[in-house]
Scaffold this motif. Structure first.
Motif, PDB file in Angstrom:
ATOM      1  N   SER A 267     -96.652 -62.473 -41.728  1.00  0.00           N
ATOM      2  CA  SER A 267     -96.920 -61.092 -41.229  1.00  0.00           C
ATOM      3  C   SER A 267     -98.178 -61.378 -40.155  1.00  0.00           C
ATOM      4  O   SER A 267     -98.881 -61.975 -40.410  1.00  0.00           O
ATOM      5  N   ARG A 311     -95.186 -64.072 -30.649  1.00  0.00           N
ATOM      6  CA  ARG A 311     -93.862 -63.094 -30.460  1.00  0.00           C
ATOM      7  C   ARG A 311     -94.199 -62.014 -30.969  1.00  0.00           C
ATOM      8  O   ARG A 311     -93.177 -61.037 -31.162  1.00  0.00           O
ATOM      9  N   PHE A 312     -95.424 -61.541 -31.098  1.00  0.00           N
ATOM     10  CA  PHE A 312     -95.518 -59.927 -31.576  1.00  0.00           C
ATOM     11  C   PHE A 312     -95.800 -59.118 -30.665  1.00  0.00           C
ATOM     12  O   PHE A 312     -97.018 -59.387 -29.785  1.00  0.00           O
ATOM     13  N   GLN A 316     -91.375 -55.703 -32.393  1.00  0.00           N
ATOM     14  CA  GLN A 316     -91.608 -56.171 -33.837  1.00  0.00           C
ATOM     15  C   GLN A 316     -92.660 -55.213 -34.442  1.00  0.00           C
ATOM     16  O   GLN A 316     -92.985 -55.628 -35.913  1.00  0.00           O
ATOM     17  N   ARG A 317     -92.983 -54.252 -34.072  1.00  0.00           N
ATOM     18  CA  ARG A 317     -93.873 -53.573 -34.932  1.00  0.00           C
ATOM     19  C   ARG A 317     -93.305 -52.701 -35.764  1.00  0.00           C
ATOM     20  O   ARG A 317     -92.227 -52.180 -35.585  1.00  0.00           O
ATOM     21  N   GLY A 337     -96.367 -56.242 -38.414  1.00  0.00           N
ATOM     22  CA  GLY A 337     -95.016 -56.686 -38.005  1.00  0.00           C
ATOM     23  C   GLY A 337     -94.894 -57.968 -38.512  1.00  0.00           C
ATOM     24  O   GLY A 337     -95.717 -58.821 -39.111  1.00  0.00           O
ATOM     25  N   PHE A 338     -93.674 -58.442 -38.287  1.00  0.00           N
ATOM     26  CA  PHE A 338     -93.171 -59.902 -38.988  1.00  0.00           C
ATOM     27  C   PHE A 338     -93.664 -60.912 -37.925  1.00  0.00           C
ATOM     28  O   PHE A 338     -93.435 -60.765 -36.690  1.00  0.00           O
ATOM     29  N   ASP A 340     -92.295 -63.799 -37.501  1.00  0.00           N
ATOM     30  CA  ASP A 340     -90.984 -64.513 -36.788  1.00  0.00           C
ATOM     31  C   ASP A 340     -90.320 -63.925 -35.499  1.00  0.00           C
ATOM     32  O   ASP A 340     -89.356 -64.670 -35.248  1.00  0.00           O
ATOM     33  N   GLY A 341     -90.893 -62.867 -35.182  1.00  0.00           N
ATOM     34  CA  GLY A 341     -90.324 -62.035 -33.794  1.00  0.00           C
ATOM     35  C   GLY A 341     -89.334 -61.355 -34.256  1.00  0.00           C
ATOM     36  O   GLY A 341     -88.357 -60.860 -33.281  1.00  0.00           O
ATOM     37  N   ARG A 342     -88.719 -60.959 -35.515  1.00  0.00           N
ATOM     38  CA  ARG A 342     -87.588 -60.121 -35.609  1.00  0.00           C
ATOM     39  C   ARG A 342     -88.026 -58.702 -35.436  1.00  0.00           C
ATOM     40  O   ARG A 342     -89.320 -58.137 -35.463  1.00  0.00           O
ATOM     41  N   THR A 343     -87.057 -57.845 -35.013  1.00  0.00           N
ATOM     42  CA  THR A 343     -87.290 -56.664 -34.518  1.00  0.00           C
ATOM     43  C   THR A 343     -87.121 -55.783 -36.157  1.00  0.00           C
ATOM     44  O   THR A 343     -86.279 -55.978 -36.937  1.00  0.00           O
ATOM     45  N   THR A 363     -89.311 -53.452 -44.178  1.00  0.00           N
ATOM     46  CA  THR A 363     -90.767 -53.115 -43.972  1.00  0.00           C
ATOM     47  C   THR A 363     -91.463 -52.813 -45.492  1.00  0.00           C
ATOM     48  O   THR A 363     -92.526 -53.187 -45.746  1.00  0.00           O
TER      49      THR A 363
END
Length: 396
Positions: A267, A311-312, A316-317, A337-338, A340-343, A363
């Protein structure tokens, strides 16, 4: 010649008979004849010092009833004259021996032929002891005064009242120095307005932050700094629209930002420090329910190329939080946020909502709400410490 008298008879004819000895004290007792030590024989005329004839038992002075062993009895015969003439003791009362004694018989102290004289111990005899001298035992004792409880209580009461009056006077001076109706400014409040350019970056954004019990279930958290942005002016690129509209009338100075990651690097969290020129009363009003009043104004993320936060971005928030302490002219923001760039489905939510129980979304399960709120609380403590230290240095 048979008819010639002997020397002893001549002496007896010339000298008068011995009168009976006078008893000097009532405590003396008469010694029986058997207890009297035998007298030595008469000395021939050729002797250097002829001895007198033996004294009859009735003429012997009575001896004391009890004499300490260490003190010899007084002598009953006078020393022999140096010229060789025999003399007899002068009748009179018995006196204690005060002169030198003659060495001789150990019991009677009578002199033998050719014996040398030695000093006798001092002895006064019974009934002649010196008066007793009292020993002083209290001359060196100090006078003990009676404890006066009333005076002690009065002194203590006066001391308490004195300290109270002094404290009240100081408080009155302190309050009189402030403007009428204006609350007293917290310590370090003025110095905190200039921390953005006076304090080192490692003081405002330490390389490592620890958060004991800041994670889900009271788990410990550790955050490591990976990105630091230069200070920036208050603008929509660095502040959410609602927060920017709130702080601009207060005199927004500068915005400082940095990005941290957790110990697992799963994170990322972007934190911001917004410095204003707001006075203390306005700052107290600003901090009340700031997150609720701003609604969905989510702080922007700060990416870091070549780091886990590369990738933040905005998609990604996941969780965010705002903290406006009443004793510092600063607003602290955080968004997590994560890495790894996930939404995040449903968009970012305030941290208090992400921390509610029975939530099953990603979350809440990942603890991103704890990350955002926990890191803002640590940064507020660091700012408060830095402002207090600066105030103490300026007061010197």
């Amino acid at each position: 010649m048979t008819g010639e008298p002997t020397p002893s008879r001549i002496t007896d004819a010339l000298l008068p008979p011995d009168p009976p000895a006078t008893e000097t004290t009532t405590r003396l007792r008469r010694v029986p004849p058997a207890a009297t030590a035998p007298r030595p024989a008469a000395v021939p005329p050729t002797a250097t010092a002829p001895r007198p004839a033996a004294v009859p038992p009735t003429a012997t002075a009575p001896r004391p009833a009890a004499v300490p062993p260490a003190m010899p009895p007084r002598p009953t015969a006078a020393p022999v004259a140096a010229t060789g003439a025999a003399t007899r003791p002068t009748p009179g009362p018995v006196r204690p021996a005060t002169g030198p004694a003659v060495a001789g018989h150990p019991a009677t102290g009578r002199a033998g032929v050719g014996a040398a004289t030695v000093p006798a111990p001092f002895y006064r005899g019974p009934g002649a002891l010196p008066p007793e001298v009292p020993v002083e035992v209290t001359a060196r004792l100090r006078v003990v005064r009676e404890r006066q409880v009333g005076r002690t209580v009065a002194v203590a009461a006066c001391a308490v009242l004195g300290f109270g009056l002094i404290g009240g006077a100081l408080a009155g001076v302190w309050l009189a120095a402030a403007e009428p109706g204006k609350p007293v400014e917290p310590v370090g409040y003025t110095e905190a307005k200039d921390l953005w350019h006076d304090a080192p970056v490692d003081t405002l954004f330490p390389r490592t932050l620890t958060g004991p019990g800041a994670g889900p279930g009271g788990a410990d958290r550790t955050w490591t700094r990976i990105v630091v942005a230069p200070d920036a002016a208050c603008a929509p690129a660095v502040l959410p629209k609602g927060l920017l509209a709130t702080v601009e009338p207060l005199g927004c100075e500068r915005v400082l930002r940095a990005t941290y990651t957790d110990a697992t690097a799963s994170s990322v969290i972007t934190v911001g420090l917004v410095f204003t020129r707001a006075d203390a009363p306005t700052q107290r009003t600003l901090g009340q329910d700031l997150t609720t009043r701003l609604g969905a104004d989510v702080p922007p993320a700060l990416a870091g190329p070549g780091t886990v936060a590369a990738r933040f971005g905005a998609p990604q928030r996941a969780a965010w939080w705002l903290n406006a302490p009443a004793d510092l002219p600063v607003v602290v923001t955080a968004v997590s946020g994560f890495a790894d760039g996930r939404t995040v489905e449903g968009g970012p939510v305030p941290a208090d909502r992400a921390m509610t129980a029975n939530r099953t979304d990603a979350t809440a399960q990942s603890g991103l709400g704890h990350e955002a709120k926990g890191i803002t609380e640590r940064l507020v403590r660091l700012l408060r410490t830095a402002a207090t230290t600066a105030a103490k240095e300026n007061a010197r």
